[in-house]
Design a protein around this motif. Structure first.
Motif, PDB file in Angstrom:
ATOM      1  N   ARG A 109       0.822  -1.204   0.000  1.00 32.24           N
ATOM      2  CA  ARG A 109       0.000   0.000   0.000  1.00 32.24           C
ATOM      3  C   ARG A 109       0.860   1.260   0.000  1.00 32.24           C
ATOM      4  NH1 ARG A 109      -3.992   0.201   4.738  1.00 32.24           N
ATOM      5  NH2 ARG A 109      -4.249   2.286   3.850  1.00 32.24           N
ATOM      6  N   ASN A 112       2.314   1.790  -3.382  1.00 28.13           N
ATOM      7  CA  ASN A 112       1.272   2.283  -4.282  1.00 28.13           C
ATOM      8  C   ASN A 112       0.976   3.756  -4.019  1.00 28.13           C
ATOM      9  OD1 ASN A 112       0.932  -0.140  -5.656  1.00 28.13           O
ATOM     10  ND2 ASN A 112      -0.688  -0.861  -4.284  1.00 28.13           N
ATOM     11  N   GLU A 113       1.007   4.160  -2.744  1.00 22.23           N
ATOM     12  CA  GLU A 113       0.805   5.573  -2.423  1.00 22.23           C
ATOM     13  C   GLU A 113       1.890   6.430  -3.066  1.00 22.23           C
ATOM     14  OE1 GLU A 113       0.506   6.445   1.702  1.00 22.23           O
ATOM     15  OE2 GLU A 113      -1.475   5.551   1.929  1.00 22.23           O
ATOM     16  N   ASP A 116       1.163   6.667  -6.637  1.00 19.92           N
ATOM     17  CA  ASP A 116      -0.016   7.501  -6.873  1.00 19.92           C
ATOM     18  C   ASP A 116       0.323   8.982  -6.798  1.00 19.92           C
ATOM     19  OD1 ASP A 116      -1.767   5.439  -7.332  1.00 19.92           O
ATOM     20  OD2 ASP A 116      -2.409   5.276  -5.239  1.00 19.92           O
ATOM     21  N   ASP A 170      -9.641  -1.234  -7.075  1.00 19.69           N
ATOM     22  CA  ASP A 170      -8.461  -1.130  -6.215  1.00 19.69           C
ATOM     23  C   ASP A 170      -8.324   0.280  -5.648  1.00 19.69           C
ATOM     24  OD1 ASP A 170      -7.794  -3.770  -6.637  1.00 19.69           O
ATOM     25  OD2 ASP A 170      -6.389  -3.346  -8.260  1.00 19.69           O
ATOM     26  N   LYS A 171      -8.586   1.285  -6.502  1.00 26.06           N
ATOM     27  CA  LYS A 171      -8.434   2.667  -6.048  1.00 26.06           C
ATOM     28  C   LYS A 171      -9.541   3.054  -5.063  1.00 26.06           C
ATOM     29  CE  LYS A 171      -4.838   3.290  -8.606  1.00 26.06           C
ATOM     30  NZ  LYS A 171      -3.503   3.162  -7.949  1.00 26.06           N
ATOM     31  N   GLN A 174      -8.814   1.550  -1.829  1.00 26.75           N
ATOM     32  CA  GLN A 174      -7.770   2.325  -1.175  1.00 26.75           C
ATOM     33  C   GLN A 174      -8.361   3.543  -0.475  1.00 26.75           C
ATOM     34  OE1 GLN A 174      -4.526   3.253  -3.829  1.00 26.75           O
ATOM     35  NE2 GLN A 174      -3.710   4.858  -2.506  1.00 26.75           N
ATOM     36  N   THR A 177     -10.547   2.302   2.525  1.00 30.54           N
ATOM     37  CA  THR A 177      -9.671   1.814   3.599  1.00 30.54           C
ATOM     38  C   THR A 177      -9.065   2.978   4.359  1.00 30.54           C
ATOM     39  OG1 THR A 177      -9.115  -0.229   2.416  1.00 30.54           O
ATOM     40  CG2 THR A 177      -7.567   0.503   4.106  1.00 30.54           C
ATOM     41  N   ASN A 178      -8.605   3.984   3.648  1.00 30.34           N
ATOM     42  CA  ASN A 178      -7.996   5.135   4.308  1.00 30.34           C
ATOM     43  C   ASN A 178      -9.002   5.872   5.184  1.00 30.34           C
ATOM     44  OD1 ASN A 178      -5.717   7.087   4.621  1.00 30.34           O
ATOM     45  ND2 ASN A 178      -7.193   8.461   3.657  1.00 30.34           N
ATOM     46  N   SER A 247      -6.366  10.320  -1.436  1.00 35.57           N
ATOM     47  CA  SER A 247      -7.744   9.858  -1.593  1.00 35.57           C
ATOM     48  C   SER A 247      -8.575  10.863  -2.386  1.00 35.57           C
ATOM     49  CB  SER A 247      -8.383   9.624  -0.220  1.00 35.57           C
ATOM     50  OG  SER A 247      -7.744   8.548   0.452  1.00 35.57           O
TER      51      SER A 247
END
Length: 279
Positions: A109, A112-113, A116, A170-171, A174, A177-178, A247
């Motif tokens: 994660r 990925n952040e 991103d 997936d996004k 994410q 989840t955040n 996000s």
């Protein structure tokens, strides 16, 4: 306090920054190269001190710090299992392997952040939309977070008229989840509620809200919660301070908006919208 440093080798100078991108200290060589007294550099933003592109140094410092903890855990448990396999009971092995899996997901994660951030800033974020069931996605997120926050009590309430949405699952996972992790960290793990409903007056969009029963967000903090690096002092602040900023970018890439409301004493509610047509 977390630190990262810039520069290497004799005479290049050394600047230490924390995970929020603030300069903690600078040596004499760095001060000389920058033409400022070292005392004037401390407490300033690394971007102000080093100029264009320096914010990336703070990003790496922050994410690097967050990577250190799960990687240390993975190495520790792996070493223990390799060296003492025969002496460890099956139940303990299961627990250790579960923690290794959780920490590996955390590392993924964070990476990925980091990716991103680059993609959002350069406008190169690529979405892979497919039909997503919001009740299933929300329940999956709750189950995953409950593995490390067993006291989490969350209700998923999705209107019967809410259809599947075309989104990058997936996004959106994410983002959700955040928001849930933030609610647990800054609000309360009890009484959390995830809602999804058609946007009033706009049947072409769905609104997803994560509502907590905590103390809420201070009025002076509300305008800043989506700023990069911002972390509230209330609760258990940790992490990079980039989650909400990322996000919001992910939601906007879908053609939606991410907003927050926090009436005094009523907890916080983060809401993001998703259009029912692909972005």
């Amino acid at each position: 306090m977390t630190t990262g440093s810039t520069g290497s080798g004799a005479g290049t100078g050394r600047i230490v920054v924390d995970s929020g991108g603030t300069v903690l200290e600078a040596d004499d060589a760095a001060a000389e190269r920058l033409g400022r007294p070292a005392a004037e550099l401390a407490g300033r933003s690394v971007s102000d001190v080093l100029g264009s592109g320096a914010d990336g140094i703070a990003v790496v410092a922050a994410v690097g710090h967050e990577l250190r903890s799960p990687l240390t855990s993975i190495r520790g448990y792996t070493s223990l299992l390799l060296n003492r396999w025969e002496k460890i009971g099956d139940a303990d092995k299961q627990l250790m392997l579960g923690q290794i899996n959780h920490d590996a997901e955390r590392v993924t994660r964070l990476i990925n952040e980091l990716l991103d951030i680059s993609r959002l800033e350069t406008g190169r974020l690529t979405l892979t939309p497919r039909w997503v069931s919001l009740p299933e996605l929300a329940q999956s997120v709750v189950t995953s977070i409950r593995a490390t926050s067993p006291d989490l009590e969350a209700e998923v309430a999705v209107g019967a008229d809410v259809p599947e949405v075309p989104a990058d699952s997936d996004k959106i996972e994410q983002v959700l989840t955040n928001l849930v992790e933030n609610a647990v960290k800054y609000g309360s793990p009890k009484g959390l509620r995830i809602e999804a409903e058609l946007v009033a007056g706009s049947p072409g969009a769905v609104a997803v809200t994560v509502r907590d029963a905590g103390e809420g967000i201070a009025p002076e903090d509300l305008p800043r919660v989506f700023d990069r690096w911002f972390q509230r002092e209330h609760g258990r602040p940790n992490g990079t301070g980039l989650g909400l900023w990322i996000s919001r970018g992910l939601v906007e890439a879908h053609g939606g908006q991410l907003t927050v409301a926090s009436p005094p004493g009523e907890g916080a509610a983060f809401t993001f919208t998703l259009p029912l047509a692909s972005p």
